[in-house]
Scaffold this motif. Structure first.
Motif, PDB file in Angstrom:
ATOM      1  N   ALA A  81       4.630 -13.293  -2.153  1.00  0.00           N
ATOM      2  CA  ALA A  81       5.512 -14.339  -2.668  1.00  0.00           C
ATOM      3  C   ALA A  81       5.550 -15.525  -1.698  1.00  0.00           C
ATOM      4  CB  ALA A  81       6.913 -13.789  -2.886  1.00  0.00           C
ATOM      5  N   ILE A  85       3.995 -19.230  -2.724  1.00  0.00           N
ATOM      6  CA  ILE A  85       4.841 -20.419  -2.714  1.00  0.00           C
ATOM      7  C   ILE A  85       4.266 -21.461  -1.763  1.00  0.00           C
ATOM      8  CG2 ILE A  85       7.127 -21.262  -2.041  1.00  0.00           C
ATOM      9  CD1 ILE A  85       8.233 -18.635  -3.265  1.00  0.00           C
ATOM     10  N   LYS A  90       4.685 -20.991  -8.162  1.00  0.00           N
ATOM     11  CA  LYS A  90       6.007 -20.359  -8.302  1.00  0.00           C
ATOM     12  C   LYS A  90       6.072 -19.466  -9.529  1.00  0.00           C
ATOM     13  CE  LYS A  90       8.597 -23.760  -5.802  1.00  0.00           C
ATOM     14  NZ  LYS A  90       9.840 -23.576  -5.121  1.00  0.00           N
ATOM     15  N   GLU A  91       5.285 -19.777 -10.573  1.00  0.00           N
ATOM     16  CA  GLU A  91       5.283 -18.971 -11.791  1.00  0.00           C
ATOM     17  C   GLU A  91       3.935 -18.294 -11.953  1.00  0.00           C
ATOM     18  OE1 GLU A  91       6.417 -20.973 -15.290  1.00  0.00           O
ATOM     19  OE2 GLU A  91       8.442 -21.404 -14.576  1.00  0.00           O
ATOM     20  N   GLY A 116      10.787 -15.082  -4.563  1.00  0.00           N
ATOM     21  CA  GLY A 116      10.778 -16.412  -5.169  1.00  0.00           C
ATOM     22  C   GLY A 116       9.802 -16.610  -6.303  1.00  0.00           C
ATOM     23  N   LEU A 117       8.937 -15.642  -6.575  1.00  0.00           N
ATOM     24  CA  LEU A 117       8.030 -15.773  -7.713  1.00  0.00           C
ATOM     25  C   LEU A 117       8.759 -15.424  -8.998  1.00  0.00           C
ATOM     26  CD1 LEU A 117       4.674 -14.177  -6.503  1.00  0.00           C
ATOM     27  CD2 LEU A 117       5.231 -16.573  -6.736  1.00  0.00           C
ATOM     28  N   SER A 118       8.409 -16.115 -10.074  1.00  0.00           N
ATOM     29  CA  SER A 118       9.024 -15.775 -11.348  1.00  0.00           C
ATOM     30  C   SER A 118       7.939 -15.326 -12.327  1.00  0.00           C
ATOM     31  CB  SER A 118       9.791 -16.966 -11.918  1.00  0.00           C
ATOM     32  OG  SER A 118       8.917 -18.002 -12.264  1.00  0.00           O
TER      33      SER A 118
END
Length: 119
Positions: A81, A85, A90-91, A116-118
């Motif tokens: 992650a 970033i 991020k996605e 923080g990754l979605s």
């Protein structure tokens, strides 16, 4: 025990479903063995690996006793992650491969989300 062909078919089926819903997002691909776990963020449009992490890295090997448990997978999830970033991603879309979403794979995914990754 599953044969190699059935494992490859299952991984291909998961990847096909992921690519259908990806909408240009990079793929967070997981590979695990009995002793280690590896993860990559892959941009399929360009065919490039944007970030990678595994339990075989020097900084990881010095601090952990083994790379084959959920705690190690969670550490790798946090690390990927952070690196993703830093690379501007991020996605992502989660590619579990032929593995079920349980145990080490689940620990890695949850730690990546916390990092923080979605997906």
């Amino acid at each position: 025990m599953a044969s190699k062909e059935s494992t490859q078919r299952r991984a291909a089926r998961v990847r096909r479903q992921i690519k259908a819903v990806a909408n240009g997002r990079p793929r967070l691909s997981v590979h695990r063995t009995s002793k280690n776990i590896y993860v990559q963020v892959i941009d399929d449009a360009q065919g490039r690996t944007l970030a990678a992490a595994s339990t075989l890295e020097k900084e990881f090997k010095s601090s952990k006793k083994t790379g084959a448990d959920s705690a190690a997978a969670a550490e790798v999830g946090k690390l990927i992650a952070e690196r993703a970033i830093k690379a501007g991603v991020k996605e992502v879309v989660f590619d579990r491969g032929a593995y079920i979403y349980h145990g080490r794979v689940k620990a890695l995914a949850e730690a990546a989300r916390e990092g923080g990754l979605s997906f």
